[in-house]
Enzyme design. Structure first.
Site: not given
Length: 468
Positions: A187, A189, A200, A252, A255, A287, A394, A397
């Site tokens: 989720r 963060t 990325w 992609s 992501h 996004r 993270c 993550c």
């Protein structure tokens, strides 16, 4: 008199047309239309359409898959989050509480999972455990039985296999710990900005077969991009061979899926007593809105569906591995293990019944020498991405990044092992094609994440329906 009536009737008609939207001014698009109007119909390089996937996933697959992933076998994942970044030293660690991962205490993990006995049935466990102990010593002990020596060599061959698409963690390392995925959900963060962009950017710029001269749309680390750069990028992408184009679309899509999760489980409110998580519509629009992202958001969502089809196809191909009577989802609880294997096979047979599976036969289908070289490049690029996950600042993550990359890598391994799967023995260890528990847990949890994303898109579509 007739002329005046005609004029009045014409005037009233014109006013009605304008007021009802049939004149020159159309009613404004809803936010849902801006995000989803292009995310429909057939997907590029596929014979499947978005609507078929939505119906299949949301109503036939998603509920049962979530139940399976809540079981002990799939909720505990062993991972080393302390591996150093192999590419740069200046990692900015996220200090927020939501970035942290709470590992399991030893007594929280079922004994059957902690032992080596998850691989096959209990009958085969002694042989496998003996093999692995010998392998860890780095040599084949001549005092072992001939059958065990053979198995040791076969396991070594498997571990060094060129079919592995990920650089897996050494789960024997003292730094490797079990994590309860249900207690450490993926989720939002707060990990964002240049450090996250850098991860990325390295993935896209250095591992997706893209020359430096081609600029990626909406790259936050690049400046002065316009429509011409976007057109150049997609002209380049369409000119690639199907394998390299698929590679980019998989990354992609992954992501995009992660961004859907972060938007769907966003920290909306925090007090001393509790945190409230839920859908952040604004975050989702930033996004994926077609206007706000200059058309890039809907493309990314279509790539998410492409990723779904690839992982779905892999699961349909690996059914024989799980159907063998020797295979167990071994945790030590015989009743639950049997029930979960039955549920697993129900899900896999449902997946196999999907009518519009992706056809992977177009991959690496040309000249054999060139195809093998391309496959090796494909594999090495993907392995490199698995190593980049150790650079994520993270820890939560990093956990979910490593798991989902390993899951996708396992799916690719399955797709390119069709002959090995077809030649598996009906019972006993399968030496030519094998999946470790790590690969199995990551494969199904990674697909569970993509399945959740598709389900969440339906939720966002409904939430955005009345927003302009």
């Amino acid at each position: 008199m007739d002329r005046r009536w005609g004029f009045l009737i014409g005037l009233v008609g014109a006013v009605w047309l304008l007021g009802s939207g049939h004149g020159g001014q159309q009613p404004p698009e809803t936010a849902a239309q801006r995000c989803f109007c292009q995310v429909s119909g057939y997907l590029d390089d596929c014979t499947c359409d978005v609507e078929t996937i939505d119906r299949f996933n949301n109503y036939r697959l998603f509920p049962r898959l979530q139940k399976l992933l809540e079981s002990d076998y799939f909720r505990y994942y062993k991972v080393n989050l302390k591996r150093p970044c192999p590419f740069w030293n200046d990692i900015s660690q996220c200090g927020r509480r939501d970035c942290a991962v709470k590992p399991c205490q030893s007594d929280e993990v079922p004994d059957g999972i902690k032992s080596a006995s998850y691989k096959y049935s209990e009958v085969a466990n002694n042989l496998i455990e003996e093999c692995e102990q010998a392998e860890r010593l780095g040599a084949v002990d001549e005092s072992l039985s001939e059958e065990t020596q053979k198995a040791v060599l076969q396991w070594t061959k498997h571990d060094d296999s060129s079919d592995n698409f990920c650089e897996a963690d050494d789960i024997q390392s003292p730094d490797a710990e079990y994590v309860d995925l249900l207690l450490n959900p993926e989720r939002y963060t707060g990990y964002k900005g240049p450090d996250a962009w850098k991860i990325w950017n390295v993935i896209y710029e250095e591992n997706c077969f893209k020359p430096q001269t081609i600029k990626r749309p909406l790259n936050p680390l690049a400046s002065g991009q316009g429509k011409s750069e976007e057109n150049t990028f997609y002209s380049w992408l369409e000119g690639l061979c199907v394998e390299k184009r698929a590679f980019y679309r998989l990354i992609s899509g992954l992501h995009a899926s992660i961004n859907v999760h972060l938007s769907a489980r966003y920290l909306l409110q925090e007090t001393w007593l509790e945190k409230k998580w839920g859908h952040n519509i604004t975050e989702f629009q930033q996004r994926f809105d077609g206007i706000l992202t200059e058309g890039e958001g809907p493309r990314r969502l279509k790539n998410l569906y492409f990723l779904y089809l690839i992982e779905l196809r892999a699961l349909s191909k690996v059914v024989p591995f799980f159907e063998r009577p020797d295979f167990q989802l071994f945790t030590g609880n015989k009743v639950h293990d049997a029930e979960n294997k039955m549920l697993l096979l129900e899900i896999l047979h449902e997946i196999k019944s999907f009518p519009l599976h992706f056809d992977e036969n177009s991959f690496f289908a040309g000249d054999k020498k060139e195809a093998n070289k391309l496959k090796e490049d494909f594999r090495l690029h993907f392995r490199n991405i698995s190593r980049i996950m150790d650079c994520v600042g993270c820890f939560k993550c990093r956990l979910w990044g490593k798991l989902q990359i390993q899951g996708l890598g396992t799916a690719l391994k399955i797709l390119f092992s069709e002959k090995l799967i077809a030649n598996m023995p009906e019972s006993g260890p399968s030496y030519e094609f094998h999946l470790t528990r790590q690969e199995i847990v990551s494969l199904f949890n990674a697909f569970g994440r993509i399945s959740t994303s598709v389900k969440e898109l339906e939720n966002f579509r409904n939430l955005l329906q009345n927003i302009h």
